[in-house]
Scaffold this motif. Structure first.
Motif, mmCIF file in Angstrom:
data_model
loop_
_atom_site.group_PDB
_atom_site.id
_atom_site.type_symbol
_atom_site.label_atom_id
_atom_site.label_comp_id
_atom_site.label_asym_id
_atom_site.label_seq_id
_atom_site.Cartn_x
_atom_site.Cartn_y
_atom_site.Cartn_z
ATOM 1 N N ASP A 8 0.813 -1.213 0.000
ATOM 2 C CA ASP A 8 0.000 0.000 0.000
ATOM 3 C C ASP A 8 0.848 1.265 0.000
ATOM 4 N N SER A 9 2.008 1.197 0.651
ATOM 5 C CA SER A 9 2.808 2.405 0.761
ATOM 6 C C SER A 9 3.727 2.619 -0.431
ATOM 7 N N ALA A 10 3.817 1.647 -1.328
ATOM 8 C CA ALA A 10 4.705 1.767 -2.488
ATOM 9 C C ALA A 10 4.085 2.705 -3.505
ATOM 10 N N ASN A 11 4.866 3.625 -3.995
ATOM 11 C CA ASN A 11 4.375 4.557 -5.010
ATOM 12 C C ASN A 11 4.856 4.107 -6.375
ATOM 13 N N ILE A 12 3.952 4.104 -7.337
ATOM 14 C CA ILE A 12 4.331 3.805 -8.713
ATOM 15 C C ILE A 12 3.967 4.996 -9.587
ATOM 16 N N SER A 13 4.756 5.177 -10.620
ATOM 17 C CA SER A 13 4.529 6.260 -11.571
ATOM 18 C C SER A 13 3.912 5.681 -12.836
ATOM 19 N N VAL A 14 2.870 6.349 -13.338
ATOM 20 C CA VAL A 14 2.133 5.865 -14.506
ATOM 21 C C VAL A 14 2.026 6.990 -15.525
ATOM 22 N N PHE A 15 2.368 6.696 -16.788
ATOM 23 C CA PHE A 15 2.176 7.635 -17.886
ATOM 24 C C PHE A 15 1.087 7.096 -18.806
ATOM 25 N N LEU A 16 0.140 7.961 -19.138
ATOM 26 C CA LEU A 16 -0.867 7.677 -20.159
ATOM 27 C C LEU A 16 -0.518 8.520 -21.380
ATOM 28 N N THR A 42 -10.588 6.367 -8.767
ATOM 29 C CA THR A 42 -11.716 6.084 -7.868
ATOM 30 C C THR A 42 -11.419 4.899 -6.961
ATOM 31 N N ASP A 43 -10.387 4.135 -7.293
ATOM 32 C CA ASP A 43 -9.992 2.987 -6.471
ATOM 33 C C ASP A 43 -9.054 3.454 -5.363
ATOM 34 N N ASP A 44 -9.352 3.090 -4.116
ATOM 35 C CA ASP A 44 -8.572 3.567 -2.973
ATOM 36 C C ASP A 44 -7.106 3.167 -3.082
ATOM 37 N N LEU A 45 -6.849 1.915 -3.463
ATOM 38 C CA LEU A 45 -5.469 1.443 -3.545
ATOM 39 C C LEU A 45 -4.694 2.220 -4.603
ATOM 40 N N VAL A 46 -5.303 2.411 -5.761
ATOM 41 C CA VAL A 46 -4.634 3.141 -6.840
ATOM 42 C C VAL A 46 -4.411 4.591 -6.435
ATOM 43 N N ARG A 47 -5.415 5.201 -5.829
ATOM 44 C CA ARG A 47 -5.307 6.608 -5.447
ATOM 45 C C ARG A 47 -4.189 6.815 -4.423
ATOM 46 N N ARG A 48 -4.022 5.855 -3.490
ATOM 47 C CA ARG A 48 -2.976 5.984 -2.473
ATOM 48 C C ARG A 48 -1.584 5.718 -3.034
ATOM 49 N N SER A 49 -1.522 4.880 -4.060
ATOM 50 C CA SER A 49 -0.223 4.318 -4.430
ATOM 51 C C SER A 49 0.308 4.734 -5.787
ATOM 52 N N ALA A 50 -0.490 5.396 -6.602
ATOM 53 C CA ALA A 50 -0.057 5.682 -7.971
ATOM 54 C C ALA A 50 -0.164 7.171 -8.281
ATOM 55 N N SER A 51 0.834 7.677 -8.970
ATOM 56 C CA SER A 51 0.735 9.009 -9.571
ATOM 57 C C SER A 51 0.560 8.798 -11.073
ATOM 58 N N ILE A 52 -0.472 9.415 -11.640
ATOM 59 C CA ILE A 52 -0.822 9.187 -13.042
ATOM 60 C C ILE A 52 -0.724 10.500 -13.794
ATOM 61 N N ASP A 53 0.083 10.513 -14.843
ATOM 62 C CA ASP A 53 0.273 11.708 -15.660
ATOM 63 C C ASP A 53 -0.139 11.422 -17.097
ATOM 64 N N ILE A 54 -0.880 12.357 -17.687
ATOM 65 C CA ILE A 54 -1.264 12.259 -19.096
ATOM 66 C C ILE A 54 -0.225 13.003 -19.927
ATOM 67 N N LYS A 55 0.313 12.322 -20.920
ATOM 68 C CA LYS A 55 1.265 12.902 -21.860
ATOM 69 C C LYS A 55 0.573 12.979 -23.217
ATOM 70 N N ASN A 56 0.270 14.193 -23.633
ATOM 71 C CA ASN A 56 -0.547 14.411 -24.830
ATOM 72 C C ASN A 56 0.295 15.094 -25.903
ATOM 73 N N PHE A 57 0.339 14.494 -27.109
ATOM 74 C CA PHE A 57 1.196 15.004 -28.177
ATOM 75 C C PHE A 57 0.382 15.341 -29.414
#
Length: 682
Positions: A8-16, A42-57
């Motif tokens: 739960d405490s692990a942070n992951i980085s996500v690019f869309l 909207t998912d508690d686990l994802v919200r606590r553990s993931a940073s999500i960035d949109i990369k738009n080109f």
């Protein structure tokens, strides 16, 4: 499988990652990535553990430029690509770069171009770990949860709706049911998942994208609309749509595009249009709606059209015919669609003072050159703006699966992953090459509204059909020694290569004064000698009006340059103004009378008009988006008022003594389908 709590405490980085098809100054709104991000969070686990960035080109961004922006500050743990035919190869290359930098990272491909095509994807791009089949929002959320828990990317059997690689083989899990309740998909507009404004606080995209519903009940042989063909339609709630419209209204968004397959089919679509109009009444915006209108025109559709006309809400209505040939209709699976009689419908639009454009597809099995050209000219008697596209074979479509049955020979694009049809049982290679040149001029000149007014007078007053004029231009461009013709000759010769040649030609004719002068020379040398002597002065006037109403913008050149034109604010928007345009004939009125089958007064009648051009046209004129460019054409003040506040604002003091208000293609409430290069059904 690892214990979820321990991670739960692990942070992951996500690019869309998204990339649009057009190379424009403004970005295309990343709606698909926005849905994925908003729903995942909207998912508690994802919200606590993931940073999500949109990369738009933008469409013109190179692979190296995208790689530098994506990976200069390190690589994410998960990179997910929204894949379409135009960016398939680029995203495959970026996946390979990512794998070199992060061997343990996850690469996810989703989108209609790769759904159901995992074997080919993994063969071409072994760096891809997962292909999402079908709607992606809930699947992507589950994949992120699996990554956070520490699951093996080669052992995702428990996640429905995907294909993945396992010990050298492709594993496809159970299909995921379509999302029945669309409210479980979080709104990227209301949650802030998408950055809507730039550093100046202005709306940052060319148009605002929305979905009001999903699904399409038809199964056209060329189409794979959102992977939801042959499906019942599911709708988002009106309350949600109202709140999204309010956001766009406050941001002064001019045009909303509803990304639906059949808008106007559901009774609730009337309520959406009312909400759109109410939003404009409150905030002054939005002022235009573009969408893919229902193929069959029910009472609901007619109610919507009349209401939009009454309110002055701009749009473009499409006669989505695709072909007028019965053999081709059979191969398209459109025979049982029971499309309304288009001639009656176009006559009704004329009576209502509305305009439209039409869509045709060239190259369908069963179609011939003769049948297509006859259909084109038959259609152009009522509709001059005809969007003509070549048939392409898209994954998961009937044509794709039945290539041998139809005798189809095709070739992959040079820079995209579409299959372009070269020949089949009723079309030879030579015939297709001949028609590709015609399609080039039909798309550049007629569809993209470089010329708009001249078609109807040429046909009715000079006996020249639209196809004859376009073929004349093609011949003249080939034969003329005029130096300004060289770019167009080059673009026409490469027209089979995709949208780049069309975009370059359109940009040239709209932005380079040499292009406009070239059209004038063609008119003088090749068309004018074919005109009846008595009609020549009038038709000269119409042609000149076509050119003078083209968009203007800052940084343009010659007649397109707006730097020296005054800028005013009118009804909440800024316009360049060109004062004192003198006409020897009442061109707008004559055109309106011809369109309505009335006998026009063709006698010379001097008319002086001021024309208003929306500012910010550069994005529209440097793309192939013909639905948007018409919103930047020159208009009279009365026309501007109508589109700002509807009929309620007409007849006031500003109209006193103004004389009859012209009705023209730029003025008509036009109603349209967005034709998607990725199989948008029309």
């Amino acid at each position: 499988m690892a214990d979820p709590a321990s991670h739960d405490s692990a942070n992951i980085s996500v690019f869309l990652v998204q990339q649009g098809v057009w190379d424009m100054p403004l970005e295309s709104m990343p709606l698909a990535s926005g849905y994925l991000k908003a729903t995942a969070l909207t998912d508690d686990l994802v919200r606590r553990s993931a940073s999500i960035d949109i990369k738009n080109f933008r469409g013109g961004t190179t692979n190296s430029a995208m790689a530098n922006e994506l990976f200069s500050d390190g690589t994410p743990d998960v990179i997910a690509f929204s894949v379409l035919g135009w960016n398939y190869r680029a995203f495959g290359a970026l996946a390979a770069s990512f794998r070199q930098l992060n061997p343990d990272g996850w690469v996810i491909f989703g989108g209609t171009h790769v759904a159901g095509q995992a074997e080919r994807v993994f063969r071409m791009f072994p760096e891809v770990d997962v292909v999402v089949n079908g709607e992606g929002e809930l699947t992507f959320r589950d994949l992120l949860s699996a990554r956070i828990r520490g699951d093996d990317r080669r052992a995702l059997h428990h996640v429905d709706g995907i294909s993945f690689q396992h010990e050298g083989t492709t594993v496809t899990t159970a299909d995921r049911d379509r999302i029945e309740d669309l409210e479980v998909i979080a709104s990227p507009v209301l949650t802030g998942a998408i950055d809507l404004t730039d550093e100046h606080g202005a709306f940052r995209y060319d148009v605002a994208l929305m979905e009001t519903n999903r699904g399409c009940p038809y199964k056209c042989a060329f189409c794979y609309w959102g992977g939801a063909v042959g499906q019942k339609i599911r709708a988002f709630s009106l309350d949600r749509l109202r709140r999204e419209l309010e956001v766009f209204g406050r941001l002064k968004v001019h045009t909303v595009v509803a990304c639906d397959a059949n808008f106007g089919l559901l009774p609730g679509d009337v309520d959406f249009v009312e909400a759109l109009i109410e939003t404009r009444e409150r905030f002054g915006f939005p002022r235009a709606l573009e969408t893919s209108w229902a193929k069959n025109k029910s009472k609901t559709f007619y109610r919507i059209v009349k209401r939009m006309k009454e309110a002055g809400m701009r749009s473009s209505f499409t006669l989505a015919l695709q072909t007028l040939d019965e053999r081709a209709l059979d191969s398209m699976n459109r025979r049982n669609m029971k499309l309304n009689d288009w001639e009656e419908l176009s006559a009704w639009l004329d009576r209502e003072g509305l305009d439209c454009y039409a869509e045709l597809l060239w190259g369908a099995p069963g179609e011939t050159v003769k049948s297509f050209m006859e259909g084109y000219d038959r259609l152009s008697r009522r509709v001059s703006r005809i969007a003509v596209y070549p048939i392409m074979l898209l994954p998961n479509t009937d044509y794709f699966e039945k290539k041998k049955e139809y005798g189809i020979t095709s070739v992959r694009g040079d820079h995209d992953d579409f299959e372009y049809v070269l020949a089949h049982h009723t079309m030879t290679f030579a015939e297709n090459r001949q028609m590709q040149r015609f399609l080039f001029w039909a798309r550049v000149i007629a569809e993209n509204a470089v010329l708009r007014y001249i078609w109807l007078p040429l046909r009715q007053l000079a006996g020249l059909t639209q196809s004859q004029v376009l073929l004349d231009l093609d011949t003249w461009i080939v034969e003329t020694a005029h130096p300004a013709a060289a770019p167009l000759r080059s673009h026409a010769a490469t027209a089979m290569g995709g949208t780049a040649a069309f975009g370059a030609a359109i940009t040239y004719l709209y932005t380079d004064p040499a292009g406009r002068r070239l059209l004038q020379v063609w008119w003088q040398e090749s068309i004018r000698p074919r005109l009846p002597t008595a009609m020549t002065p009038l038709l000269d006037d119409v042609f000149r009006y076509d050119l003078v109403t083209q968009p203007v913008y800052l940084g343009g050149a010659g007649d397109a340059r707006a730097d020296d034109l005054p800028v005013i604010e009118l009804y909440g928007e800024t316009y360049h103004v060109r004062h004192g345009i003198r006409l020897d004939h009442d061109v707008p009125r004559i055109h309106s009378d011809l369109r309505a089958d009335r006998d026009p007064d063709l006698r010379p009648t001097e008319r002086v008009v001021d024309l208003y051009y929306r500012t910010g046209a550069v994005a529209a004129v440097t793309s192939t988006n013909h639905e948007i460019v018409v919103h930047f054409m020159g208009m009279t003040e009365q026309q501007v008022r109508r589109h700002a506040i509807g009929d309620a604002g007409r007849g006031g003091p500003a109209d006193d003594g103004a004389g009859p208000e012209p009705v023209d293609p730029g003025d008509r409430t036009t109603l349209t389908i967005l034709n998607s290069d990725e199989g948008g059904c029309s």
